[in-house]
Design a protein around this motif. Structure first.
Motif, mmCIF file in Angstrom:
data_model
loop_
_atom_site.group_PDB
_atom_site.id
_atom_site.type_symbol
_atom_site.label_atom_id
_atom_site.label_comp_id
_atom_site.label_asym_id
_atom_site.label_seq_id
_atom_site.Cartn_x
_atom_site.Cartn_y
_atom_site.Cartn_z
ATOM 1 N N ILE A 164 -12.086 -1.331 -3.128
ATOM 2 C CA ILE A 164 -11.617 -1.474 -1.746
ATOM 3 C C ILE A 164 -11.562 -0.112 -1.057
ATOM 4 C CG2 ILE A 164 -9.618 -2.112 -0.328
ATOM 5 C CD1 ILE A 164 -9.098 -4.376 -2.379
ATOM 6 N N GLY A 165 -11.157 0.917 -1.776
ATOM 7 C CA GLY A 165 -11.152 2.265 -1.208
ATOM 8 C C GLY A 165 -12.550 2.727 -0.849
ATOM 9 N N SER A 166 -13.524 2.385 -1.704
ATOM 10 C CA SER A 166 -14.926 2.716 -1.423
ATOM 11 C C SER A 166 -15.401 1.981 -0.183
ATOM 12 C CB SER A 166 -15.804 2.325 -2.624
ATOM 13 O OG SER A 166 -15.361 2.967 -3.793
ATOM 14 N N MET A 167 -14.957 0.730 -0.041
ATOM 15 C CA MET A 167 -15.327 -0.074 1.118
ATOM 16 C C MET A 167 -14.808 0.557 2.412
ATOM 17 S SD MET A 167 -14.610 -4.100 1.670
ATOM 18 C CE MET A 167 -15.435 -4.409 0.110
ATOM 19 N N TYR A 168 -13.567 1.044 2.375
ATOM 20 C CA TYR A 168 -13.008 1.687 3.573
ATOM 21 C C TYR A 168 -13.817 2.920 3.961
ATOM 22 C CZ TYR A 168 -10.017 4.518 6.521
ATOM 23 O OH TYR A 168 -9.541 5.306 7.536
ATOM 24 N N LYS B 25 -11.392 19.171 -0.322
ATOM 25 C CA LYS B 25 -10.274 18.531 0.351
ATOM 26 C C LYS B 25 -10.380 17.028 0.167
ATOM 27 C CE LYS B 25 -7.949 18.371 4.853
ATOM 28 N NZ LYS B 25 -8.019 18.790 6.276
ATOM 29 N N MET B 26 -9.247 16.389 -0.153
ATOM 30 C CA MET B 26 -9.260 14.943 -0.328
ATOM 31 C C MET B 26 -9.355 14.238 1.017
ATOM 32 S SD MET B 26 -6.588 14.187 -3.443
ATOM 33 C CE MET B 26 -5.192 15.008 -2.690
ATOM 34 N N SER B 27 -10.087 13.142 1.053
ATOM 35 C CA SER B 27 -10.237 12.362 2.279
ATOM 36 C C SER B 27 -10.550 10.915 1.931
ATOM 37 C CB SER B 27 -11.364 12.941 3.160
ATOM 38 O OG SER B 27 -11.629 12.080 4.246
ATOM 39 N N GLY B 28 -9.600 10.018 2.249
ATOM 40 C CA GLY B 28 -9.825 8.602 2.008
ATOM 41 C C GLY B 28 -10.959 8.067 2.849
ATOM 42 N N ARG B 29 -11.118 8.629 4.066
ATOM 43 C CA ARG B 29 -12.175 8.165 4.958
ATOM 44 C C ARG B 29 -13.562 8.471 4.408
ATOM 45 N NH1 ARG B 29 -8.428 10.051 9.263
ATOM 46 N NH2 ARG B 29 -7.732 8.187 10.387
ATOM 47 N N ARG B 30 -13.629 9.423 3.509
ATOM 48 C CA ARG B 30 -14.926 9.770 2.917
ATOM 49 C C ARG B 30 -14.998 9.403 1.438
ATOM 50 N NH1 ARG B 30 -16.345 15.647 5.663
ATOM 51 N NH2 ARG B 30 -15.738 15.087 7.779
ATOM 52 N N GLY B 31 -13.925 8.777 0.950
ATOM 53 C CA GLY B 31 -13.918 8.381 -0.456
ATOM 54 C C GLY B 31 -13.869 9.559 -1.400
ATOM 55 N N SER C 75 1.728 3.746 -0.474
ATOM 56 C CA SER C 75 0.366 4.148 -0.106
ATOM 57 C C SER C 75 -0.310 3.044 0.708
ATOM 58 C CB SER C 75 -0.448 4.417 -1.373
ATOM 59 O OG SER C 75 -0.432 3.278 -2.221
ATOM 60 N N ASN C 76 -1.307 3.411 1.484
ATOM 61 C CA ASN C 76 -2.018 2.424 2.294
ATOM 62 C C ASN C 76 -2.682 1.390 1.384
ATOM 63 O OD1 ASN C 76 -1.372 3.570 4.781
ATOM 64 N ND2 ASN C 76 -3.139 4.934 4.743
ATOM 65 N N PRO C 77 -2.557 0.098 1.719
ATOM 66 C CA PRO C 77 -3.101 -0.955 0.843
ATOM 67 C C PRO C 77 -4.595 -1.189 1.023
ATOM 68 C CG PRO C 77 -2.016 -1.956 2.712
ATOM 69 C CD PRO C 77 -1.812 -0.473 2.851
ATOM 70 N N ASN C 78 -5.338 -0.110 1.234
ATOM 71 C CA ASN C 78 -6.803 -0.209 1.303
ATOM 72 C C ASN C 78 -7.458 0.939 0.529
ATOM 73 O OD1 ASN C 78 -6.197 1.871 3.094
ATOM 74 N ND2 ASN C 78 -7.876 1.365 4.481
ATOM 75 N N ALA C 79 -6.715 1.458 -0.452
ATOM 76 C CA ALA C 79 -7.246 2.579 -1.238
ATOM 77 C C ALA C 79 -6.466 2.704 -2.543
ATOM 78 C CB ALA C 79 -7.136 3.880 -0.444
ATOM 79 N N PRO C 80 -7.058 3.314 -3.558
ATOM 80 C CA PRO C 80 -6.362 3.543 -4.830
ATOM 81 C C PRO C 80 -5.401 4.717 -4.717
ATOM 82 C CG PRO C 80 -8.538 4.514 -4.917
ATOM 83 C CD PRO C 80 -8.463 3.788 -3.596
#
Length: 530
Positions: free
Chosen positions: A221-225, A496-502, A153-158
Motif C-alpha cells: 500500500i505504501g508503494s501504491m501511494y 532523505k526519507m519520503s513516503g511520497r517517493r517510497g 502513522s498514516n494508514p497508507n504506508a508501513p
C-alpha cells in the motif's frame, strides 16, 4: 536507592553508639559531641543524598543542620564522625554484620560515605530477583487514568524508522506510568481522512481485484501511494501519463526525448520545468524498482486515461467523510489492510495498542458538530468568508493573539510568540481542517482521562501548543490535562526519507538487520571461545 540510604543511616548510628559506649574517659569531650550528633540525627533525620562527584564518595551527608542543633561546629563535627566511623570499621566493631560502608571522609561540613561496591551490587541484584515483575513498581498514581497516544502513522504506508522512534517512546512511557499504579490506555489515532489517504484508496480500489500483493500488505500500500502521488504530480504539470508510459516502454532514448520536449515546451516556467524533470525521473525510478513492476504497470494501465486522478481521490474522500456506504467499504478495506500490516510490525517489537480511534468517526458520531457549536459561541471565533478584506476566500479561525492578551499570558522570550498566529479550523467552504479535528480528539481524550500524553515529533510543537491553548479557551478546567511529549525527528546520514517517493528505512527491515547483526556477533563470540 531509598533502602540503601536507610541502611547507611542505620550503620552510621550503630557505629556512633558503639564508639560512645566503648570510648575511654580521656575522650569525654568527643564522646559528648558524638552522642549529641547521634541523638539529633535520630530526632530530625540526617540528610543523605547521592554524591555529585563519585571521586569524593558515593553518598554525601549534610552535617550543618544536625551540628547546629547539636551546638557543634559542622566542620569539626564532620571530621570527628569520619574519624569515629573509620575507627569502628577498622576494629570491626559496632555490631554491624556485613557492613556496606567501606570508609568515611570529611570535606568541610560534609561527611562523605564510600560503599563496598561488590556488596551493594549483590544486594541490588538479590532485591531485583526477589521482587520479580514487581520490581520498580509503586502505587503513587493508583486511581489515575492516563492515555498515551503514540505511533498514529498514516494508514497508507508501513512503519519506518522515524515512526519507530515514536513507537518506542510511547510504548515505554506507557509501561513506566503503568508501573506506578495508573490505569494506562495506549491509543493509535487513525488519520483516515485527507487527500493522500483518499488518493491511495482510489488506486487501491482500482487494482485490488486485478493483482495479488507482491509484498507485505502495508509495504504494498505504501508503494501504491508513492506511485499514485507521482501520477498526480505529473498531471499537475500537464504530462500525459499514457504518452510517458508508452515512451518508457519503447526504451530510455524515447523517454529522454519526451522529457526534453516537455522541458522545451515549458521554457520560461522554471518551477514547471523543475517539476517535469523531477517527477519524470521518479516515474522511471519507480517503474524499474525491484518489487514494484507488477503494481506499477497495473496502476498505470488502469489510470493512464484518467483525466484528473487527484479529483478522483478527492471525491472518494468527500464521499467517505459524508459516510456514504460505498465509499466506507472502499476506504476501510484499504485502511484496515494497511493497519493489519502495521500491527504485525508492532508485534515484532512487542508493542500493542488498546484502541484504534478513527478520525472519520469524530464526524460520524457528531462530536465535530457539537464542538463546532461550542467554538462558535466564543468571542474569539472568526467565521469563514468567500471574500475577506483582501478580496479572497478565507477559512474560519480562532483569534489566539487576542485570547493570550485577554488571559494576560506571557509573550516574548519567556512566553508565547508575539504576535501569535491564528488557529484555522475550517476551510472557506465550511469543511473541517485536521487542526479542528485534533482539538476535538484532544477534548475527547481529556474527558476520558486525568492525563493525556501525545507522543508527537518536535516539528509539531506549535500545532500542539495551539491545541492546548484552544482547550484552555473552550474549557479552563482542562488546562494541564494534555501534555505534548515531543522528540526530534530521525535524520539519516545519507539521503532523505519520503513516503511520497517510497523512500524510507522500514521498521521491518531494521528489525531483520538487527537480528542478523546480533546473530553474527554472538556467533563470532562463540567461535572465539572455542
Amino acid at each position: 536507592m531509598e533502602d540503601l540510604i536507610v541502611s547507611v543511616k542505620a550503620e552510621l548510628s550503630l557505629y556512633l553508639k558503639a564508639w560512645v559506649s566503648e570510648a575511654s574517659a580521656e575522650a569525654a569531650g568527643d564522646v559528648e559531641i558524638v552522642k549529641r550528633i547521634d541523638e539529633v540525627a535520630g530526632q530530625v533525620g540526617l540528610r543523605v543524598e547521592k554524591s555529585r562527584r563519585l571521586d569524593q564518595g558515593d553518598f554525601a551527608c549534610q552535617m550543618a543542620p544536625v551540628c547546629a542543633r547539636a551546638k557543634t561546629n559542622p566542620v569539626k563535627g564532620a571530621e570527628l564522625i569520619a574519624k569515629v566511623v573509620n575507627a569502628q570499621i577498622e576494629a570491626k566493631a559496632g555490631g554491624v554484620a556485613d557492613s556496606c560502608i567501606a570508609k568515611a571522609t570529611s570535606a568541610g561540613p560534609y561527611l562523605n560515605v564510600w560503599l563496598k561496591r561488590a556488596k551493594v551490587f549483590k544486594q541490588v541484584v538479590e532485591s531485583v530477583l526477589e521482587a520479580g515483575k514487581k520490581y520498580g513498581q509503586s502505587d503513587v498514581w493508583e486511581g489515575k487514568k492516563v492515555i498515551v497516544e503514540h505511533t498514529s502513522s498514516n494508514p497508507n504506508a508501513p512503519l519506518h524508522i522515524g515512526n519507530l522512534r515514536n513507537v518506542m517512546i510511547g510504548a515505554h512511557v506507557a509501561k513506566l506510568i503503568e508501573a506506578v499504579g495508573a490505569d494506562v490506555k495506549q491509543k493509535f489515532y487513525v488519520n483516515d481522512l485527507g487527500a493522500q489517504i483518499g488518493l491511495t484508496a482510489f488506486g487501491y480500489h482500482r487494482v485490488y481485484n486485478l493483482i495479488k500483493p507482491t509484498m507485505k500488505i502495508d509495504h504494498w500500500i505504501g508503494s501504491m501511494y508513492a506511485i499514485m502521488n507521482t501520477l498526480v504530480e505529473l498531471q499537475k504539470v500537464e504530462v500525459d501519463i499514457a504518452k510517458l508510459a508508452d515512451a518508457c516502454d519503447e526504451g530510455p532514448e524515447a523517454a529522454d526525448d519526451l522529457r526534453d520536449k516537455l522541458l522545451a515546451a515549458a521554457e520560461g516556467a522554471a518551477d514547471k520545468q523543475k517539476a517535469i524533470g523531477e517527477y519524470i525521473g521518479i516515474f522511471r525510478e519507480l517503474r524499474d524498482r525491484d518489487g514494484y513492476q507488477v503494481l506499477f504497470t497495473t496502476i498505470v494501465k488502469e489510470l493512464r486515461d484518467e483525466k484528473d486522478i487527484k479529483k478522483g481521490g478527492a471525491l472518494l474522500n468527500l464521499a467517505y467523510e459524508r459516510q456514504e456506504p460505498w465509499a466506507i467499504e472502499i476506504f476501510r478495506k484499504m485502511v484496515i489492510d494497511c493497519l493489519s500490516g502495521v500491527q504485525e510490525t508492532l508485534e515484532t517489537y512487542n508493542v500493542k495498542h488498546d484502541a484504534f480511534d478513527f478520525e472519520s468517526e469524530l464526524g460520524w458520531e457528531g462530536s465535530n458538530d457539537k464542538f463546532l457549536e461550542l467554538m462558535k459561541g466564543t468571542s474569539y471565533f472568526v467565521p469563514q468568508t468567500q471574500c475577506n478584506e483582501k478580496g479572497v476566500p478565507q477559512g474560519a479561525y480562532l483569534n489566539m493573539q487576542q485570547f493570550i492578551v485577554d488571559q494576560k499570558l506571557p509573550q516574548g522570550k519567556k512566553g508565547y510568540m508575539k504576535p501569535y498566529p491564528n488557529l484555522y479550523v475550517l476551510r472557506p467552504d465550511g469543511s473541517t481542517l485536521y487542526t479542528f479535528r485534533d482539538i476535538v480528539y484532544s477534548f475527547k481524550k481529556a474527558f476520558q482521562s486525568d492525563l493525556a500524553l501525545n507522543v508527537i515529533a518536535s516539528e509539531q510543537d506549535l500545532a500542539q501548543q495551539k491545541v492546548a491553548l484552544a482547550m484552555y479557551m473552550m474549557n479552563p478546567d482542562l488546562v494541564g490535562r494534555q501534555y505534548h511529549l515531543n522528540y526530534e525527528i530521525v535524520k539519516l546520514k545519507t539521503g532523505k526519507m519520503s513516503g511520497r517517493r517510497g523512500r524510507y528505512l522500514l521498521a521491518d527491515d531494521l528489525y531483520t538487520q538487527l537480528k542478523e547483526e546480533v546473530r553474527t556477533k554472538m556467533a563470532a563470540k562463540y567461535t572465539q571461545r572455542g
